[in-house]
Design a protein around this motif. Sequence first.
Motif, PDB file in Angstrom:
ATOM      1  N   ARG A  15       0.836  -1.217   0.000  1.00 48.28           N
ATOM      2  CA  ARG A  15       0.000   0.000   0.000  1.00 48.28           C
ATOM      3  C   ARG A  15       0.866   1.260   0.000  1.00 48.28           C
ATOM      4  N   LYS A  58       2.158   1.827  -3.540  1.00 46.11           N
ATOM      5  CA  LYS A  58       1.093   2.363  -4.407  1.00 46.11           C
ATOM      6  C   LYS A  58       0.816   3.828  -4.088  1.00 46.11           C
ATOM      7  N   GLU A  80       3.530   5.983  -5.627  1.00 50.34           N
ATOM      8  CA  GLU A  80       3.325   6.232  -7.061  1.00 50.34           C
ATOM      9  C   GLU A  80       2.313   7.342  -7.270  1.00 50.34           C
ATOM     10  N   ARG A  81       1.244   7.328  -6.493  1.00 43.46           N
ATOM     11  CA  ARG A  81       0.235   8.382  -6.607  1.00 43.46           C
ATOM     12  C   ARG A  81       0.805   9.737  -6.189  1.00 43.46           C
TER      13      ARG A  81
END
Length: 130
Positions: free
Chosen positions: A114, A117, A120-121
């Motif tokens: 998590r 991810k 990356e955002r």
Amino acid sequence: MSKVKVLVVDDEQDFVKLFVKRFLMRNLDVRGVNSGQEALEYLRSNDIDVVVLDVKMPGMDGLETLQEIKKRHPHVEVIMLTGHGSVKSGIQGISLGAYDYVLKPFKIEDLLGRILKAYERSRLNRGRQP
């Protein structure tokens, strides 16, 4: 790829130490603080990609801290932690701008996924800023 910069915020000092140790071993750049106010002070002078934030803390709780983080540092992604089995507070965090929430206890590898991810955002959000 540069190291993911993570700030863990939890009033349980032993949890913070363990978290930092485990994620340093996984090649993340991790720092820990023990309150919402300390988190905001740290963010004022340090570049962070992802904050892992406990919901239940004395003083400024996680939801209040989240709101301030998103107001002052909109590119920073926040993952809420709750150890009280409260899905409600996790969902409330999402509605206030958190990237995700995790219930304690959790598997390290699940949280690591998590965090990556969310990183990356965060990178995409930074790319869109003027």
